[in-house]
Write an enzyme that holds these catalytic residues in place. Structure first.
Site, PDB file in Angstrom:
ATOM      1  CD  GLU A 141       0.539   4.856 -17.286  1.00 20.07           C
ATOM      2  OE1 GLU A 141       0.213   5.953 -16.825  1.00 20.07           O
ATOM      3  OE2 GLU A 141       0.703   4.646 -18.500  1.00 20.07           O
ATOM      4  CE  LYS A 143      -2.635   4.984  -7.079  1.00 23.74           C
ATOM      5  NZ  LYS A 143      -2.099   6.248  -6.688  1.00 23.74           N
ATOM      6  CG  ASP A 145       3.587   6.363  -2.779  1.00 22.07           C
ATOM      7  OD1 ASP A 145       2.755   7.277  -2.752  1.00 22.07           O
ATOM      8  OD2 ASP A 145       3.849   5.645  -1.798  1.00 22.07           O
ATOM      9  CE1 TYR A 254      -0.883  10.740 -13.974  1.00 19.89           C
ATOM     10  CE2 TYR A 254       1.161  10.516 -12.744  1.00 19.89           C
ATOM     11  CZ  TYR A 254      -0.151  10.970 -12.837  1.00 19.89           C
ATOM     12  OH  TYR A 254      -0.700  11.649 -11.806  1.00 19.89           O
ATOM     13  CE  LYS A 359      -2.963   2.258  -3.297  1.00 20.50           C
ATOM     14  NZ  LYS A 359      -3.939   3.023  -2.584  1.00 20.50           N
ATOM     15  CB  CYS A 453      17.151 -16.597  32.905  1.00 20.18           C
ATOM     16  SG  CYS A 453      16.621 -17.738  31.621  1.00 20.18           S
ATOM     17  CB  CYS A 456      17.306 -21.293  34.153  1.00 21.93           C
ATOM     18  SG  CYS A 456      18.521 -19.977  33.945  1.00 21.93           S
ATOM     19  CB  CYS A 471      20.322 -16.550  30.516  1.00 20.53           C
ATOM     20  SG  CYS A 471      20.413 -18.090  31.439  1.00 20.53           S
ATOM     21  CB  CYS A 476      19.515 -21.747  30.862  1.00 19.03           C
ATOM     22  SG  CYS A 476      17.935 -21.071  30.370  1.00 19.03           S
TER      23      CYS A 476
HETATM   24  S1  IVH Z   1      -3.688   8.475 -14.044  1.00 16.31           S
HETATM   25  C1  IVH Z   1      -7.839  10.768 -13.963  1.00 16.31           C
HETATM   26  N1  IVH Z   1      -1.403   7.316 -13.840  1.00 16.31           N
HETATM   27  O1  IVH Z   1      -2.515   8.500  -8.552  1.00 16.31           O
HETATM   28  C2  IVH Z   1      -6.812  10.109 -13.171  1.00 16.31           C
HETATM   29  N2  IVH Z   1      -2.220   8.474 -11.904  1.00 16.31           N
HETATM   30  O2  IVH Z   1      -4.885   9.838  -9.765  1.00 16.31           O
HETATM   31  C3  IVH Z   1      -5.527  10.216 -13.863  1.00 16.31           C
HETATM   32  N3  IVH Z   1      -0.664   8.395 -10.011  1.00 16.31           N
HETATM   33  O3  IVH Z   1      -2.307  11.313  -7.095  1.00 16.31           O
HETATM   34  C4  IVH Z   1      -4.494   9.619 -13.069  1.00 16.31           C
HETATM   35  N4  IVH Z   1       0.903   7.211 -10.990  1.00 16.31           N
HETATM   36  O4  IVH Z   1      -0.689  11.386  -9.142  1.00 16.31           O
HETATM   37  C5  IVH Z   1      -2.323   8.051 -13.190  1.00 16.31           C
HETATM   38  N5  IVH Z   1       0.628   6.235 -13.871  1.00 16.31           N
HETATM   39  C6  IVH Z   1      -0.282   6.972 -13.227  1.00 16.31           C
HETATM   40  C7  IVH Z   1      -0.103   7.383 -11.890  1.00 16.31           C
HETATM   41  C8  IVH Z   1      -1.101   8.135 -11.263  1.00 16.31           C
HETATM   42  C9  IVH Z   1       0.546   7.823  -9.892  1.00 16.31           C
HETATM   43  C10 IVH Z   1      -1.333   9.127  -8.910  1.00 16.31           C
HETATM   44  C11 IVH Z   1      -1.745  10.491  -9.277  1.00 16.31           C
HETATM   45  C12 IVH Z   1      -2.823  10.788  -8.275  1.00 16.31           C
HETATM   46  C13 IVH Z   1      -3.380   9.445  -7.960  1.00 16.31           C
HETATM   47  C14 IVH Z   1      -4.752   9.271  -8.517  1.00 16.31           C
END
Ligand code: IVH
Length: 718
Positions: A141, A143, A145, A254, A359, A453, A456, A471, A476
């Protein structure tokens, strides 16, 4: 707080540790290296969590972190209680109320490529005592941010919300979280035998909303946020919950981290898998990775993968797709799906062994600005180009980055010798976000803009209405070369085999002085050159002969007249019989053409009033280059007189009077461009029967005109 000197020392130390790791050249005793790593990691955590202003990329931070981990693994005696590996990052605030999480919220281990993921898969199999050829099922799924949130529900009611804090204790943010529409205040957990539960998720701000927030702040003279993550983490902690609500935060959940019944018994065992628990949360109205973030999201956000190969493919697809997703992601999270296997894997003090973050390639990096060079373009514009210490960024090595113009350099106070932050998002050309003034040691010097320039040496001038220095010497050498390179390019005369390096080579040989010489090459001499031979020379000749027959709109475009692009070339070509007809035109005549403004008119007029240019064209004609209008010149691609000219249009649903294809053709011949989806750039949506999500989205945007099929037919027939 760190002093400037201290920051500089720690920054330099980080860079040398990063290089040392790459070259494997640790000459320091391990105890010293461990101490250095602890210091720099602590410094970067402060920049990231406290200042919200990191000076190295996440990727570089992770490399340093992994160095320390590896060193401690090899020399356990070097572990100290204050080592960054012994804790999991903190974002606790001094004045906030703090609450303990029901179970610790650990970090995630990071991976960057397929090999790392395969190694993770192998370690999972070992921990689970499964054979190397068994397939493990993973849930993958996004991650997200943003800012981590932890929600506690008791007796079906939201009773508490907190930030992640140090993983054990977080800042209480219940009032703010209660304002989010995506956080149900009541959820029917009891129907599933759950009395008390702790959920983990991420508070996010959609990218487009983030842009609006920044625009408002900018116009109010307030400081803008560097990115949606900063806006989100700040939003979690607003003093006034109403302000938090206004920030447009959304909560994605999540993980179901903890669940007990009324007697306090753990009931997580009721779920077989992670995705089963996420489905339950979805059914209780939480926003989870299961929901589509937009109607045209074509890649699901979460997937149950049968084995690590599927995981790798899915992660790679998302790496490509990330920029289209409406929220910021910094990677994907890979989780062992079976909760029983998760338990068998267990935890380190830092992260669960059953999960791994993949990542995405870093988009930002810091590097040193070695020098600034000035390049002269085909119209004489002088562009400053940053020469950087080469740095890998999102899959390419970056070392030359345009600094655009003097204003750009001054507004960002960019100095030679500075550490600069470079960003490359998606397919966007890399650019310099800022220079890190706090890392200066006094040896940096301002960028000196040349008065003359660089090629030239004629004096540069800055036209009043422009941001660039120019220029003005058309002879040139740099301009002549740039014009030849442009003349033969795909967009202009399209002479295959006559690229930049070939032109530079012929130029150095003294074969090329003006563009006319491109049509005077002696191919027997070309054939003698290293790397050419008879065949390539013959091919080049063929390409040149073919180009001579080009329609004149290409020739007009190829002349490097400022502002005369492909479209203007076509507009002009359609009005003349012969290129040299333009010699007789006055300024007014140009402006009679729709879409030709005064600036372009003046540029073309000046070009055709210049004797040398006319002589050049006459020579070219004598060499066989076509100067006469062809049928292709008459057939302008874009119907600028069409009723839909300048509009973007999209068809959705089933049309009854014509096929989608016909409709698009008719719209295009009325001057419209056909859009690929609903966005704020769309002007018109034509809806047939059973129109669905596109219509809804367009209605929600409120800026799109919505037409029926009949309305469309009426408009284009008028
Ligand atoms: S699972 C035990 N799932 O990543 C660790 N973390 O955890 C459970 N994060 O700052 C984390 N998306 O907020 C998990 N789909 C996702 C996530 C996620 C973002 C972030 C979380 C935390 C960092 C590490």
């Amino acid at each position: 707080m760190y002093s400037t000197d201290e920051q500089r020392r720690l920054f330099d130390l980080s860079k040398s540790l990063l290089q040392g790791r790459q070259a494997d050249l640790f000459s320091e005793p391990p105890a010293q290296t461990a101490e250095d790593l602890r210091q720099v990691l602590q410094y970067h955590e402060w920049r990231y969590y406290v200042q919200n202003d990191p000076v190295i990329s996440d990727f570089e931070y992770d490399l340093l972190y992994k160095q320390l981990e590896a060193l401690e693994r090899e020399h356990p005696d070097l572990i100290t209680p204050d080592s960054p590996t012994r804790r999991i990052g903190t974002d606790l605030m001094e004045n906030a109320v703090q609450v303990n999480h029901l179970i610790p919220m650990l970090s995630l281990d990071n991976s960057y490529n397929a090999e790392d993921l395969k190694a993770f898969d192998e370690s999972v199999k070992k921990l689970c005592k499964l054979g190397a050829d068994t397939d493990i099922e993973y849930c993958v799924e996004p991650k997200y941010d943003g800012g981590t949130i932890v929600l506690v529900y008791e007796n079906d009611r939201l009773v508490r919300a907190a930030t992640r804090g140090n993983g054990y204790t977080g800042d209480e943010i219940t009032a703010n979280m209660r304002t989010l529409r995506t956080v149900p205040l009541k959820a029917d957990f009891s129907r599933h035998g759950i009395f008390k539960t702790e959920l983990r998720g991420e508070a996010l701000i959609r990218k487009d909303i983030f842009e609006k927030i920044n625009a408002v702040r900018l116009s109010a003279g307030e400081q803008t946020f560097a990115n949606p993550r900063n806006a989100a983490t700040g939003g979690l902690r607003m003093k006034d919950p109403r302000e938090a609500a206004e920030r447009g935060l959304e909560a994605f959940i999540y993980q179901l981290g903890y669940a007990t019944d009324e007697q306090g018994n753990n009931v997580l065992g009721k779920f077989r898998s992670h995705d089963e628990s996420i489905h339950l949360l979805g059914s209780l109205s939480f926003k989870t990775p299961l929901v589509k973030a937009s109607a045209d999201q074509h890649l699901p956000a979460t997937k149950s993968c049968r084995n690590i190969e599927e995981v790798i493919a899915f992660c790679q697809s998302w790496q490509e797709y990330r920029d289209e997703y409406p929220y910021e992601l910094d990677g994907m999270v890979v989780k062992v799906n079976s909760l029983e296997l998760q338990e068998r894997c267990g935890y380190t003090s830092h992260h669960p062994r059953w999960a791994m973050a993949f990542k995405f390639k870093a988009r930002q990096a810091t590097t040193r600005l070695r020098d600034v060079e000035f390049q002269v373009g085909k119209t004489g514009a002088v562009t400053p180009v940053a020469k950087l210490d080469p740095v890998p960024l999102a899959g390419v090595t970056v070392q030359n980055v345009s600094l655009h113009n003097e204003e750009f350099i001054l507004s960002k106070d960019i100095r030679i010798g500075d550490q600069v932050l470079v960003e490359r998002a998606g397919d966007v050309i890399p650019y310099i976000v800022k220079s890190l003034a706090e890392l200066r040691d006094g040896s940096e010097r301002p960028v000196e803009y040349p008065k003359n320039c660089p090629v030239c040496h004629s004096p540069l001038v800055k036209p009043e209405d422009e941001a660039v220095w120019r220029c003005e010497n058309a002879a040139c050498e740099a301009q002549v070369l740039a014009r030849m390179i442009f003349h033969t390019s795909k967009a202009a005369m399209d002479i295959e085999g006559m690229g930049e390096s070939t032109i530079e080579r012929f130029y150095k040989l003294g074969w090329l002085h003006t563009i006319t010489d491109l049509y005077r090459l002696e191919y027997d001499k070309v054939a003698q050159l290293d790397g050419f031979g008879e065949k390539s020379a013959a091919n080049l000749r063929l390409a040149v002969e073919r180009a001579k027959q080009n329609p004149i709109h290409r020739l007009l475009h190829s002349l490097s007249i400022h502002h005369l692009g492909q479209k203007a070339g076509k507009l002009l070509a359609a009005e003349i019989e012969h290129v040299l007809d333009l010699k007789e035109w006055d300024m007014e005549r140009y402006q009679q053409i729709k879409d030709v403004g005064p600036v372009l008119a003046r540029n073309v007029y000046n070009f055709f009033q210049n004797e040398q240019n006319i002589a050049l064209l006459q020579e070219m004609e004598a060499l066989g280059v076509n100067m006469k209008q062809t049928p292709e010149d008459m057939k302008a691609d874009v119907n600028t007189d069409g009723v839909l000219y300048g509009k973007s249009i999209l068809f959705t649903g089933t049309l009854s009077q014509m096929t989608r294809e016909e409709a698009e053709k008719r719209a295009a011949s009325a001057g419209a461009s056909i859009a690929s989806g609903v966005s704020k750039h769309l002007n018109i949506l034509v809806v047939g029967e059973k129109a669905g999500s596109k219509l809804k989205k367009a209605q929600a945007l409120g800026t799109v005109e919505i037409w029926s099929e009949m309305e469309f037919i009426e408009r284009i027939s008028n």
